[in-house]
Write an enzyme that holds these catalytic residues in place. Sequence first.
Site, PDB file in Angstrom:
ATOM      1  N   SER A 192     -13.382  -4.680   2.112  1.00 35.85           N
ATOM      2  CA  SER A 192     -14.434  -4.045   1.300  1.00 35.85           C
ATOM      3  C   SER A 192     -15.831  -4.486   1.706  1.00 35.85           C
ATOM      4  O   SER A 192     -16.666  -4.813   0.850  1.00 35.85           O
ATOM      5  CB  SER A 192     -14.206  -4.315  -0.196  1.00 35.85           C
ATOM      6  OG  SER A 192     -12.988  -3.759  -0.629  1.00 35.85           O
ATOM      7  N   PHE A 251     -19.761   1.563  -2.204  1.00 38.73           N
ATOM      8  CA  PHE A 251     -21.000   1.640  -2.977  1.00 38.73           C
ATOM      9  C   PHE A 251     -22.228   1.430  -2.100  1.00 38.73           C
ATOM     10  O   PHE A 251     -23.264   2.082  -2.292  1.00 38.73           O
ATOM     11  CB  PHE A 251     -20.960   0.590  -4.084  1.00 38.73           C
ATOM     12  CG  PHE A 251     -21.905   0.866  -5.223  1.00 38.73           C
ATOM     13  CD1 PHE A 251     -21.849   2.073  -5.911  1.00 38.73           C
ATOM     14  CD2 PHE A 251     -22.833  -0.073  -5.622  1.00 38.73           C
ATOM     15  CE1 PHE A 251     -22.704   2.327  -6.968  1.00 38.73           C
ATOM     16  CE2 PHE A 251     -23.693   0.164  -6.684  1.00 38.73           C
ATOM     17  CZ  PHE A 251     -23.631   1.362  -7.358  1.00 38.73           C
ATOM     18  N   HIS A 261      -0.483 -12.035   1.229  1.00 35.99           N
ATOM     19  CA  HIS A 261      -1.477 -11.177   0.583  1.00 35.99           C
ATOM     20  C   HIS A 261      -2.195 -11.892  -0.568  1.00 35.99           C
ATOM     21  O   HIS A 261      -3.404 -11.702  -0.769  1.00 35.99           O
ATOM     22  CB  HIS A 261      -0.790  -9.908   0.068  1.00 35.99           C
ATOM     23  CG  HIS A 261      -1.679  -8.728  -0.030  1.00 35.99           C
ATOM     24  ND1 HIS A 261      -1.211  -7.438   0.015  1.00 35.99           N
ATOM     25  CD2 HIS A 261      -3.008  -8.609  -0.180  1.00 35.99           C
ATOM     26  CE1 HIS A 261      -2.216  -6.588  -0.098  1.00 35.99           C
ATOM     27  NE2 HIS A 261      -3.319  -7.274  -0.238  1.00 35.99           N
ATOM     28  N   LEU A 288     -18.169  -2.769   2.616  1.00 33.92           N
ATOM     29  CA  LEU A 288     -19.132  -1.769   2.148  1.00 33.92           C
ATOM     30  C   LEU A 288     -19.176  -1.705   0.622  1.00 33.92           C
ATOM     31  O   LEU A 288     -19.631  -0.717   0.042  1.00 33.92           O
ATOM     32  CB  LEU A 288     -18.786  -0.391   2.725  1.00 33.92           C
ATOM     33  CG  LEU A 288     -18.975  -0.258   4.241  1.00 33.92           C
ATOM     34  CD1 LEU A 288     -18.419   1.067   4.744  1.00 33.92           C
ATOM     35  CD2 LEU A 288     -20.444  -0.396   4.608  1.00 33.92           C
ATOM     36  N   TYR A 300       0.840  -1.199   0.000  1.00 33.54           N
ATOM     37  CA  TYR A 300       0.000   0.000   0.000  1.00 33.54           C
ATOM     38  C   TYR A 300       0.876   1.251   0.000  1.00 33.54           C
ATOM     39  O   TYR A 300       1.572   1.538   0.968  1.00 33.54           O
ATOM     40  CB  TYR A 300      -0.921   0.031   1.218  1.00 33.54           C
ATOM     41  CG  TYR A 300      -1.903  -1.108   1.317  1.00 33.54           C
ATOM     42  CD1 TYR A 300      -2.264  -1.859   0.202  1.00 33.54           C
ATOM     43  CD2 TYR A 300      -2.508  -1.425   2.533  1.00 33.54           C
ATOM     44  CE1 TYR A 300      -3.170  -2.912   0.300  1.00 33.54           C
ATOM     45  CE2 TYR A 300      -3.423  -2.463   2.638  1.00 33.54           C
ATOM     46  CZ  TYR A 300      -3.747  -3.204   1.519  1.00 33.54           C
ATOM     47  OH  TYR A 300      -4.647  -4.232   1.629  1.00 33.54           O
ATOM     48  N   ARG A 340     -16.733  -1.411  -1.516  1.00 30.44           N
ATOM     49  CA  ARG A 340     -15.854  -0.313  -1.961  1.00 30.44           C
ATOM     50  C   ARG A 340     -16.576   1.029  -1.889  1.00 30.44           C
ATOM     51  O   ARG A 340     -16.401   1.896  -2.741  1.00 30.44           O
ATOM     52  CB  ARG A 340     -15.312  -0.593  -3.358  1.00 30.44           C
ATOM     53  CG  ARG A 340     -14.624  -1.959  -3.450  1.00 30.44           C
ATOM     54  CD  ARG A 340     -13.863  -2.155  -4.722  1.00 30.44           C
ATOM     55  NE  ARG A 340     -13.388  -3.522  -4.834  1.00 30.44           N
ATOM     56  CZ  ARG A 340     -12.311  -4.018  -4.211  1.00 30.44           C
ATOM     57  NH1 ARG A 340     -11.597  -3.241  -3.445  1.00 30.44           N
ATOM     58  NH2 ARG A 340     -11.965  -5.281  -4.378  1.00 30.44           N
TER      59      ARG A 340
END
Length: 340
Positions: free
Chosen positions: A210, A216, A125, A212, A58, A214
């Site tokens: 995610s 949306f 990952h 949510l 990241y 991403r």
Amino acid sequence: MTLPAPTRSLGGLTVSALGLGCMGMSQSYGTADRSESLATIHRALDLGVTLLDTSDVYGSGHNEELVGEAIAGRRDEVQLATKFAISRDERGRMRIDGRPENVRACAEASLRRLGVDVIDLYYQHRVDAKVPIEDTVGAMAELVQEGKVRHLGLSEASAASIRRAVAVHPIAALQSEWSLWTRDLEGGGAGGESVLGVAREHGIGIVPFSPLGRGFLTGAITSPDDFDDDDFRKNQPRFQGEAFQANLLLVEAVRELATEKGVSPGQLALAWVMAQGEDVVPIPGTKRRSYLEENAGATAVQLTADDLARLDAIAPPGAAEGSRYPDSGYTYGDSPERAA
């Protein structure tokens, strides 16, 4: 002072019932403000949101440095999770490296950037299809033996890889995408086994990223024009064309039920994920205190059997239009056809 907050167990690691994904503070979701990002992490700890999730990829290490700065002086309040195995070449293409020597090099670098002596939860990952997972997990296990890592995790791993990994060392957590519009985790994979079922068979906690959708499912995104130019969602199939418009109908149905219950759509979506089991700890990402505080409120939302039935009808598995990523390489690194 950290407030009392609900906790859950990830394979023996006690964490806050809701975590904080920190990726967006360094990449992918438009420009972030450093001071607001630091303040968001501090506020999370004050609210008892103590599971912090980052990765060495990241912001090419920036996110780990940011998290390390934020938790300085408060390390004992935090369950710190980070990940290794993904890097990007000069053209931004993803590379996965699960070689044992890379495991150790990445862990040492993460410890330096985070400014800590031990990582609470260390994930691969993505599974490297070119390296036996037994070799990768064996190297991760050595870090546990040396006291540099407390618990091991996998991200987006298949049922087959999970079975092979736990034969080498206990796995505390599986991090995969799971939300009202991404329910792949629940379905049958190779041989008809669900990833979720195999993880639970081995006492592995589930950490949905995610949750949510991403962003949306919060209802805040109403048009593709809502994204900044540097927001990676602009290029995701679910946020384009006819798929976007179809997915808006799902969001509107979630909003209607949320209004009935007197909560926000995002809180309802998070409450659904948490209602899937006491072994589930979602990590919604945000870089702003206001959204963090709204998300934290989801831990108090109670869903009835009727609420859950309505949500299952609104968003059954496969309800979302469009694939998760434009490049399938970003999903399961060891998809069934590659996991043998």
